[in-house]
Motif scaffolding. Structure first.
Motif, PDB file in Angstrom:
ATOM      1  N   GLN A   1       0.855  -1.195   0.000  1.00  0.00           N
ATOM      2  CA  GLN A   1       0.000   0.000   0.000  1.00  0.00           C
ATOM      3  C   GLN A   1       0.887   1.239   0.000  1.00  0.00           C
ATOM      4  O   GLN A   1       1.494   1.607   1.022  1.00  0.00           O
ATOM      5  CB  GLN A   1      -0.978   0.041   1.198  1.00  0.00           C
ATOM      6  CG  GLN A   1      -2.036  -1.031   1.148  1.00  0.00           C
ATOM      7  CD  GLN A   1      -3.172  -0.732   0.169  1.00  0.00           C
ATOM      8  OE1 GLN A   1      -3.117   0.209  -0.611  1.00  0.00           O
ATOM      9  NE2 GLN A   1      -4.197  -1.561   0.186  1.00  0.00           N
ATOM     10  N   MET A   2       0.928   1.894  -1.143  1.00  0.00           N
ATOM     11  CA  MET A   2       1.812   3.047  -1.316  1.00  0.00           C
ATOM     12  C   MET A   2       1.687   4.074  -0.187  1.00  0.00           C
ATOM     13  O   MET A   2       2.703   4.524   0.354  1.00  0.00           O
ATOM     14  CB  MET A   2       1.559   3.664  -2.704  1.00  0.00           C
ATOM     15  CG  MET A   2       2.369   4.885  -3.016  1.00  0.00           C
ATOM     16  SD  MET A   2       1.660   6.393  -2.372  1.00  0.00           S
ATOM     17  CE  MET A   2       0.387   6.739  -3.583  1.00  0.00           C
ATOM     18  N   PRO A   3       0.455   4.474   0.246  1.00  0.00           N
ATOM     19  CA  PRO A   3       0.392   5.480   1.312  1.00  0.00           C
ATOM     20  C   PRO A   3       1.043   4.992   2.612  1.00  0.00           C
ATOM     21  O   PRO A   3       1.686   5.771   3.327  1.00  0.00           O
ATOM     22  CB  PRO A   3      -1.117   5.706   1.503  1.00  0.00           C
ATOM     23  CG  PRO A   3      -1.715   5.330   0.176  1.00  0.00           C
ATOM     24  CD  PRO A   3      -0.903   4.165  -0.303  1.00  0.00           C
ATOM     25  N   ALA A   4       0.885   3.702   2.915  1.00  0.00           N
ATOM     26  CA  ALA A   4       1.498   3.162   4.140  1.00  0.00           C
ATOM     27  C   ALA A   4       3.020   3.197   4.019  1.00  0.00           C
ATOM     28  O   ALA A   4       3.722   3.556   4.982  1.00  0.00           O
ATOM     29  CB  ALA A   4       1.002   1.734   4.385  1.00  0.00           C
TER      30      ALA A   4
ATOM     31  N   CYS B   1      -3.902  11.551  -3.512  1.00  0.00           N
ATOM     32  CA  CYS B   1      -3.088  11.210  -4.701  1.00  0.00           C
ATOM     33  C   CYS B   1      -3.486   9.835  -5.221  1.00  0.00           C
ATOM     34  O   CYS B   1      -3.660   9.631  -6.431  1.00  0.00           O
ATOM     35  CB  CYS B   1      -1.597  11.180  -4.348  1.00  0.00           C
ATOM     36  SG  CYS B   1      -0.896  12.788  -3.993  1.00  0.00           S
ATOM     37  N   ASN B   2      -3.615   8.896  -4.312  1.00  0.00           N
ATOM     38  CA  ASN B   2      -3.947   7.531  -4.733  1.00  0.00           C
ATOM     39  C   ASN B   2      -5.336   7.474  -5.377  1.00  0.00           C
ATOM     40  O   ASN B   2      -5.555   6.718  -6.321  1.00  0.00           O
ATOM     41  CB  ASN B   2      -3.875   6.587  -3.522  1.00  0.00           C
ATOM     42  CG  ASN B   2      -3.083   5.328  -3.833  1.00  0.00           C
ATOM     43  OD1 ASN B   2      -2.481   5.197  -4.897  1.00  0.00           O
ATOM     44  ND2 ASN B   2      -3.098   4.388  -2.912  1.00  0.00           N
ATOM     45  N   ASP B   3      -6.258   8.290  -4.879  1.00  0.00           N
ATOM     46  CA  ASP B   3      -7.591   8.356  -5.507  1.00  0.00           C
ATOM     47  C   ASP B   3      -7.481   8.904  -6.929  1.00  0.00           C
ATOM     48  O   ASP B   3      -8.146   8.414  -7.849  1.00  0.00           O
ATOM     49  CB  ASP B   3      -8.537   9.254  -4.697  1.00  0.00           C
ATOM     50  CG  ASP B   3      -9.100   8.555  -3.463  1.00  0.00           C
ATOM     51  OD1 ASP B   3      -8.677   7.429  -3.164  1.00  0.00           O
ATOM     52  OD2 ASP B   3      -9.960   9.164  -2.784  1.00  0.00           O
TER      53      ASP B   3
HETATM   54  N1  LIG Z   1      -3.928   0.602  -3.036  1.00  0.00           N
HETATM   55  C1  LIG Z   1      -2.740   0.017  -3.587  1.00  0.00           C
HETATM   56  C2  LIG Z   1      -2.956  -0.194  -5.067  1.00  0.00           C
HETATM   57  C3  LIG Z   1      -1.912  -1.099  -5.657  1.00  0.00           C
HETATM   58  C4  LIG Z   1      -2.115  -1.286  -7.128  1.00  0.00           C
HETATM   59  O1  LIG Z   1      -3.223  -1.140  -7.655  1.00  0.00           O
HETATM   60  N2  LIG Z   1      -1.025  -1.639  -7.834  1.00  0.00           N
HETATM   61  C5  LIG Z   1      -1.062  -1.791  -9.277  1.00  0.00           C
HETATM   62  C6  LIG Z   1       0.180  -1.199  -9.884  1.00  0.00           C
HETATM   63  S1  LIG Z   1       0.226   0.531  -9.577  1.00  0.00           S
HETATM   64  C7  LIG Z   1      -1.097  -3.267  -9.616  1.00  0.00           C
HETATM   65  O2  LIG Z   1      -0.147  -3.843 -10.090  1.00  0.00           O
HETATM   66  N3  LIG Z   1      -2.242  -3.897  -9.383  1.00  0.00           N
HETATM   67  C8  LIG Z   1      -2.438  -5.279  -9.673  1.00  0.00           C
HETATM   68  C9  LIG Z   1      -3.545  -5.852  -8.812  1.00  0.00           C
HETATM   69  O3  LIG Z   1      -4.260  -5.079  -8.146  1.00  0.00           O
HETATM   70  O4  LIG Z   1      -3.654  -7.069  -8.785  1.00  0.00           O
HETATM   71  C10 LIG Z   1      -1.552   0.921  -3.303  1.00  0.00           C
HETATM   72  O5  LIG Z   1      -1.746   2.107  -3.077  1.00  0.00           O
HETATM   73  O6  LIG Z   1      -0.407   0.464  -3.275  1.00  0.00           O
END
Ligand SMILES: N[C@@H](CCC(=O)N[C@@H](CS)C(=O)NCC(=O)O)C(=O)O
Length: 233
Positions: free
Chosen positions: A66-69, A98-100
């Motif tokens: 989780q990028m924010p974490a 940002c993530n939204d």
């Molecule tokens: N909420 C997660 C989202 C993670 C995400 O969606 N990662 C993308 C790349 S940016 C991915 O590869 N997703 C594949 C999946 O959800 O299975 C975060 O903030 O890290």
């Protein structure tokens, strides 16, 4: 000594939020391809996570997803979090915003491709509103007029994770899609200046120059990037 490993694709999108931070603080880190963990090992790591980015911290031998974490963790480690309760919470809120935006600009990570009418509703209504959310937050807290690029930071007088996140969001967006530079300038001129100032910090500037040389204007990859380019082009 190696401090962190970042597992992400060779693209800026969500990975740069963490990578810009690691560059800013001069951490010793390596970027590894996300495929080394995702999807086969995602469940097996210490602190499992659903999707990249993954951050491995060598000293604690732990993974974070989780990028924010990840960014809040690094912010605490390197003292890049605001000290007051309100602005501390706003730092997290900014990263979540940002993530939204990342989720919205990719139509839920590419689940649906853009159509012209959906894209126009996003570009001319949601996106300007998001830009103004950042601009108004900055003007209430830390951004000030002064010089050609302005002064101050999003949440006060010092650089925090919120500035890194804001630059990772809008800096990458307007670099990858130069057509959106005017949208940012019009709706969030102080944020446009902030992004330029963050991107000009020596470690970040060096890193972005190399990354952009290598990856060009690549953004999020996949069919959704093609769809975005079709809409904007
Ligand atoms: N909420 C997660 C989202 C993670 C995400 O969606 N990662 C993308 C790349 S940016 C991915 O590869 N997703 C594949 C999946 O959800 O299975 C975060 O903030 O890290």
């Amino acid at each position: 000594m190696l401090e962190y490993k970042l597992y992400y694709w060779a693209l800026p999108f969500r990975g740069n939020f963490i990578q810009l931070f690691l560059e800013e603080v001069g951490a010793q880190y390596e970027r590894h391809d996300a495929g080394e963990i995702y999807p086969e090992r995602s469940l097996g790591i210490h602190n499992p996570g659903m999707a990249p980015p993954y951050l491995y911290e060598c000293k604690s031998k732990t993974y974070f997803a989780q990028m924010p974490a990840c960014l809040m963790h690094l912010g605490r480690e390197y003292d890049y979090l605001p000290r007051r309760a309100e602005t501390h919470t706003l730092a997290l809120k900014t990263i979540l915003d940002c993530n939204d935006v990342l989720m919205e600009i990719t139509n839920s990570n590419g689940q649906v491709m853009w159509t012209k009418s959906n894209w126009e509703a996003f570009r001319y209504a949601r996106l300007p509103e998001w830009m103004k959310v950042f601009e108004n937050t900055g003007l209430r807290h830390g951004l000030k007029d002064g010089g050609s690029n302005g002064m101050g930071f999003l949440l006060g007088s010092r650089l925090t994770v919120a500035d890194i996140a804001t630059a990772a969001l809008f800096g990458a967006m307007v670099y990858s899609f130069p057509e959106l530079q005017g949208d940012l300038q019009e709706n969030a001129p102080h944020i446009a200046g902030l992004c330029q100032r963050v991107e000009a910090r020596p470690n970040i500037r060096r890193f972005l120059a190399e990354q952009r040389e290598e990856m060009g204007r690549g953004y999020c990859g996949g069919q959704i990037e093609d769809s975005l380019r079709k809409m904007i082009g």
